[in-house]
Design a protein around this motif. Structure first.
Motif, PDB file in Angstrom:
ATOM      1  N   ASP A 219       3.728   4.184  -1.103  1.00 35.70           N
ATOM      2  CA  ASP A 219       4.037   4.968  -2.292  1.00 35.70           C
ATOM      3  C   ASP A 219       5.235   4.365  -3.030  1.00 35.70           C
ATOM      4  O   ASP A 219       6.065   3.674  -2.430  1.00 35.70           O
ATOM      5  CB  ASP A 219       4.403   6.407  -1.897  1.00 35.70           C
ATOM      6  CG  ASP A 219       3.214   7.190  -1.364  1.00 35.70           C
ATOM      7  OD1 ASP A 219       2.069   6.710  -1.525  1.00 35.70           O
ATOM      8  OD2 ASP A 219       3.428   8.277  -0.779  1.00 35.70           O
ATOM      9  N   HIS A 220       5.321   4.663  -4.312  1.00 29.00           N
ATOM     10  CA  HIS A 220       6.502   4.333  -5.111  1.00 29.00           C
ATOM     11  C   HIS A 220       7.719   4.943  -4.400  1.00 29.00           C
ATOM     12  O   HIS A 220       7.695   6.120  -4.026  1.00 29.00           O
ATOM     13  CB  HIS A 220       6.325   4.959  -6.502  1.00 29.00           C
ATOM     14  CG  HIS A 220       7.395   4.623  -7.486  1.00 29.00           C
ATOM     15  ND1 HIS A 220       7.561   3.369  -8.019  1.00 29.00           N
ATOM     16  CD2 HIS A 220       8.377   5.403  -8.044  1.00 29.00           C
ATOM     17  CE1 HIS A 220       8.578   3.380  -8.887  1.00 29.00           C
ATOM     18  NE2 HIS A 220       9.092   4.595  -8.908  1.00 29.00           N
TER      19      HIS A 220
ATOM     20  N   GLN B 181       0.833  -1.204   0.000  1.00 28.53           N
ATOM     21  CA  GLN B 181       0.000   0.000   0.000  1.00 28.53           C
ATOM     22  C   GLN B 181       0.871   1.260   0.000  1.00 28.53           C
ATOM     23  O   GLN B 181       0.358   2.373   0.034  1.00 28.53           O
ATOM     24  CB  GLN B 181      -0.899   0.008   1.257  1.00 28.53           C
ATOM     25  CG  GLN B 181      -1.872  -1.158   1.329  1.00 28.53           C
ATOM     26  CD  GLN B 181      -2.840  -1.158   0.156  1.00 28.53           C
ATOM     27  OE1 GLN B 181      -3.472  -0.142  -0.140  1.00 28.53           O
ATOM     28  NE2 GLN B 181      -2.942  -2.284  -0.532  1.00 28.53           N
TER      29      GLN B 181
ATOM     30  N   ALA C 196      -1.962   4.059  -9.633  1.00 29.68           N
ATOM     31  CA  ALA C 196      -0.648   4.696  -9.748  1.00 29.68           C
ATOM     32  C   ALA C 196      -0.811   6.215  -9.679  1.00 29.68           C
ATOM     33  O   ALA C 196      -1.719   6.785 -10.294  1.00 29.68           O
ATOM     34  CB  ALA C 196       0.012   4.286 -11.053  1.00 29.68           C
ATOM     35  N   GLN C 197       0.069   6.866  -8.926  1.00 30.00           N
ATOM     36  CA  GLN C 197       0.027   8.316  -8.736  1.00 30.00           C
ATOM     37  C   GLN C 197       1.221   8.958  -9.446  1.00 30.00           C
ATOM     38  O   GLN C 197       2.353   8.492  -9.309  1.00 30.00           O
ATOM     39  CB  GLN C 197       0.072   8.654  -7.239  1.00 30.00           C
ATOM     40  CG  GLN C 197      -1.074   8.055  -6.435  1.00 30.00           C
ATOM     41  CD  GLN C 197      -2.436   8.591  -6.846  1.00 30.00           C
ATOM     42  OE1 GLN C 197      -2.618   9.814  -6.996  1.00 30.00           O
ATOM     43  NE2 GLN C 197      -3.395   7.698  -7.037  1.00 30.00           N
ATOM     44  N   TYR C 198       0.919  10.034 -10.177  1.00 33.52           N
ATOM     45  CA  TYR C 198       1.976  10.677 -10.966  1.00 33.52           C
ATOM     46  C   TYR C 198       2.099  12.171 -10.665  1.00 33.52           C
ATOM     47  O   TYR C 198       2.612  12.926 -11.485  1.00 33.52           O
ATOM     48  CB  TYR C 198       1.711  10.460 -12.456  1.00 33.52           C
ATOM     49  CG  TYR C 198       1.696   9.001 -12.840  1.00 33.52           C
ATOM     50  CD1 TYR C 198       2.882   8.294 -13.021  1.00 33.52           C
ATOM     51  CD2 TYR C 198       0.486   8.316 -13.009  1.00 33.52           C
ATOM     52  CE1 TYR C 198       2.872   6.946 -13.362  1.00 33.52           C
ATOM     53  CE2 TYR C 198       0.475   6.969 -13.335  1.00 33.52           C
ATOM     54  CZ  TYR C 198       1.670   6.289 -13.514  1.00 33.52           C
ATOM     55  OH  TYR C 198       1.653   4.957 -13.843  1.00 33.52           O
TER      56      TYR C 198
ATOM     57  N   THR D 186       5.700   2.915 -13.138  1.00 30.79           N
ATOM     58  CA  THR D 186       4.630   2.062 -12.625  1.00 30.79           C
ATOM     59  C   THR D 186       3.619   1.856 -13.736  1.00 30.79           C
ATOM     60  O   THR D 186       3.507   2.672 -14.646  1.00 30.79           O
ATOM     61  CB  THR D 186       3.926   2.711 -11.410  1.00 30.79           C
ATOM     62  OG1 THR D 186       3.556   4.047 -11.755  1.00 30.79           O
ATOM     63  CG2 THR D 186       4.835   2.730 -10.196  1.00 30.79           C
TER      64      THR D 186
ATOM     65  N   THR E 222      -3.488   9.064 -14.074  1.00 26.93           N
ATOM     66  CA  THR E 222      -4.192   8.414 -12.955  1.00 26.93           C
ATOM     67  C   THR E 222      -5.679   8.260 -13.275  1.00 26.93           C
ATOM     68  O   THR E 222      -6.282   7.225 -12.980  1.00 26.93           O
ATOM     69  CB  THR E 222      -3.990   9.207 -11.652  1.00 26.93           C
ATOM     70  OG1 THR E 222      -2.589   9.248 -11.353  1.00 26.93           O
ATOM     71  CG2 THR E 222      -4.714   8.556 -10.478  1.00 26.93           C
TER      72      THR E 222
ATOM     73  N   SER F  26      -1.194   0.059 -11.061  1.00 27.58           N
ATOM     74  CA  SER F  26      -1.314   0.450  -9.656  1.00 27.58           C
ATOM     75  C   SER F  26      -0.005   1.021  -9.143  1.00 27.58           C
ATOM     76  O   SER F  26       1.058   0.837  -9.741  1.00 27.58           O
ATOM     77  CB  SER F  26      -1.754  -0.742  -8.799  1.00 27.58           C
ATOM     78  OG  SER F  26      -0.672  -1.588  -8.540  1.00 27.58           O
ATOM     79  N   GLU F  27      -0.079   1.704  -8.023  1.00 26.06           N
ATOM     80  CA  GLU F  27       1.106   2.286  -7.406  1.00 26.06           C
ATOM     81  C   GLU F  27       2.125   1.200  -7.076  1.00 26.06           C
ATOM     82  O   GLU F  27       3.332   1.444  -7.079  1.00 26.06           O
ATOM     83  CB  GLU F  27       0.693   3.051  -6.146  1.00 26.06           C
ATOM     84  CG  GLU F  27       1.799   3.842  -5.476  1.00 26.06           C
ATOM     85  CD  GLU F  27       2.251   5.087  -6.238  1.00 26.06           C
ATOM     86  OE1 GLU F  27       3.019   5.867  -5.679  1.00 26.06           O
ATOM     87  OE2 GLU F  27       1.828   5.279  -7.407  1.00 26.06           O
TER      88      GLU F  27
ATOM     89  N   ARG G 257      -4.308   0.367  -4.989  1.00 21.99           N
ATOM     90  CA  ARG G 257      -4.144   1.816  -5.198  1.00 21.99           C
ATOM     91  C   ARG G 257      -3.774   2.134  -6.644  1.00 21.99           C
ATOM     92  O   ARG G 257      -2.900   1.487  -7.227  1.00 21.99           O
ATOM     93  CB  ARG G 257      -3.051   2.366  -4.285  1.00 21.99           C
ATOM     94  CG  ARG G 257      -3.388   2.437  -2.816  1.00 21.99           C
ATOM     95  CD  ARG G 257      -2.224   3.064  -2.044  1.00 21.99           C
ATOM     96  NE  ARG G 257      -1.941   4.405  -2.500  1.00 21.99           N
ATOM     97  CZ  ARG G 257      -0.748   5.008  -2.371  1.00 21.99           C
ATOM     98  NH1 ARG G 257       0.255   4.376  -1.804  1.00 21.99           N
ATOM     99  NH2 ARG G 257      -0.567   6.246  -2.814  1.00 21.99           N
TER     100      ARG G 257
END
Length: 525
Positions: free
Chosen positions: A45-46, A43, A121-123, A61, A133, A64-65, A119
């Motif tokens: 973050d990268h 869970q 992936a967040q960029y 990624t 995202t 997903s994150e 989750r």
């Protein structure tokens, strides 16, 4: 324009010598989930030390994150591509936090009951970062997030222009001789693609490595899988469930009619899909109750990359180009072979045996006749794929070809036999035995199905007490390989600098506030 029928059964023309393949390039993309020490999906973050997933050239990624993707640059030999991939794994291993490990299977590690715990992936906060995202949010809304936790290997391959020039010079069809080199190259790459689709069952049988899944993957889905042991489902003779209906499938895409008979037709089909609303996706809505977007649009495809395929024609996009525009402007530059499962026995997910086999197969697909792939044949090809995915190792498994059914072993032997002169050509070009050895290893898997990756995996999954036990065991085995892998100071310095530069590049994108995300999205919609 279809490829002309050859008058000779000989696939390797006498005038082709090894100098014509000098200049081949290959690159590898490998996906792997980050797994917590308890076996569940991470869970976290990268890792910041690995730089920005948005702008790093080699470490990013996917859906997903927690789904990492490692990308090598194009390399002049298999060994150099594999070495580079090993370098990336060593760098990533060093920076993983909280005792996380790389999950070594195509099918995912343990997932809990709630999809939201996968989750996205967040960029970051830039428009392109938020757009990426949102695209993933749309995929989750459309197909569920579980499907997106599957990992694979993509093998990218290009042949040198002097090979295409020589092939064109020996054409007997005046229309083909009159094409520009760019158009002729695209024509031949599309021939390769059609043949690769026809021969995908060979890939699934020989390097398929997803015969079983963790039961958690099937939560809330109807299925025909059987219990192997507690917590693990399988099919007794399956090879590559990742490539079947539990993997990347999209019923909307079945109706697209995208074909690989020529570049223009392919691009037209893709553009139509990106611009055509689809009732089922329209019903999901574009925004939630609070007015926040939940998918990019309600079209058959949100963006071009949503089109799932076993193989893709590719061209490196220039600044501001979509993949389609790059193909239209400069033709096909390379092919992306996507039907490859992660090999859990290799620390980097693929070995030189699979790489040598894939390159010999690609050359075989390029040089062979390749008539248009029409709907009737496509249906047979899909039936063959389903047969191999679900029961490829069964004693009576068969492949339909040219109106006849062949036992799968006989079919495999025939094609591998026809590939042998091409492996010898590649060996000669690279002063190696790698390609011939790869075909010998594949032939051994045909002769003794227990040597296939899928058969070995079932045996080892039982021995280790289930999917999690087997995956965890292999993940621990690979740790040693990552720790013992030596990187030069120069290579460490390069990856350290790449991480820093990627963070700066992301920051620079986030400082551009000339357009709000709402405006950015409205423009795209």
């Amino acid at each position: 324009m279809s490829q002309p029928e050859s008058t000779s059964p000989q696939i390797l023309p006498k005038w082709v010598d090894s100098s014509l393949i000098n200049g081949m390039l290959r690159g590898i993309e490998r996906e792997s989930l980050r797994m917590k020490s308890d076996g569940f999906l991470s869970q976290a973050d990268h890792p910041q030390a690995l730089g920005s997933a948005l702008t790093h050239p080699h470490i990013t990624t996917d859906y997903s994150e927690a789904l990492m993707e490692f990308i090598t640059p194009p390399k002049p030999s298999i060994q150099e591509a594999l070495d580079y991939l090993a370098d990336i794994h060593a760098v990533v291993h060093r920076e993983l936090e909280n005792d996380e490990k790389l999950w070594p299977l195509s099918m995912p590690c343990m997932l809990d009951d709630t999809e939201e715990s996968i989750r996205l992936a967040q960029y970051g906060s830039s428009n392109i970062g938020r757009f990426k995202t949102l695209y993933r949010h749309g995929l989750g809304v459309r197909y569920g997030r579980r499907m997106q936790t599957i990992s694979g290997v993509h093998y990218n391959l290009s042949f040198p222009d002097h090979l295409f020039e020589a092939l064109q010079a020996h054409e007997t069809d005046e229309a083909l001789k009159a094409l520009s080199l760019q158009d002729y190259r695209s024509h031949r790459y599309f021939g390769l693609i059609r043949n690769f689709i026809r021969l995908t069952p060979l890939v699934m049988f020989l390097v398929g490595a997803s015969p079983s899944v963790c039961q958690c993957f099937m939560t809330g889905r109807e299925h025909h899988l059987l219990p192997l042991l507690k917590g693990t489902l399988f099919l007794p003779y399956a090879t590559a469930l990742r490539m079947g209906r539990f993997g990347y499938q999209n019923s909307a895409q079945k109706q697209l009619g995208i074909h690989y008979n020529d570049l223009n037709g392919y691009l037209e089909g893709l553009q139509k899909a990106v611009k055509t609303p689809y009732a089922q996706f329209s019903r999901l809505g574009l925004n939630d109750a609070a007015g926040e977007p939940i998918q990019i649009n309600d079209h058959v495809l949100q963006i071009e990359n949503e089109y799932y395929s076993l193989v893709r024609p590719k061209q490196v996009p220039q600044a501001g180009e979509t993949p389609s525009e790059a193909l239209r402007n400069r033709g096909v530059g390379y092919v992306e072979l996507r039907a490859v499962d992660v090999n859990p026995y290799s620390p980097i997910g693929i070995d030189e045996t699979a790489a040598g086999f894939l390159e010999a197969l690609a050359l075989y697909c390029l040089l062979q006749d390749s008539p248009d792939l029409l709907d009737a044949e496509q249906e047979i090809v899909e039936q063959n794929q389903a047969e191999v995915v679900n029961r490829g190792r069964a004693p009576n498994a068969s492949i339909a070809e040219n109106g006849q059914a062949y036992p799968i072993e006989e079919w495999c032997r025939r094609h591998i036999g026809a590939m042998k002169p091409l492996a010898a050509l590649l060996d000669s070009g690279y002063s190696t035995q790698l390609y011939s050895d790869a075909l010998t290893a594949m032939l051994a898997r045909v002769d003794d199905v227990d040597l296939t990756l899928s058969a070995r995996m079932i045996e080892d999954t039982v021995e280790q007490g289930g999917t999690w036990g087997f995956g965890s065991y292999m993940a621990h085995q690979h740790l040693e390989a990552y720790e013992q892998h030596e990187l030069s100071e120069e290579r460490w310095a390069y990856f350290t600098a790449a991480a820093q530069q990627s963070l700066q590049a992301q920051q620079s994108l986030e400082q551009d506030t000339s357009q709000s995300f709402d405006q950015y999205l409205a423009h795209y919609r």
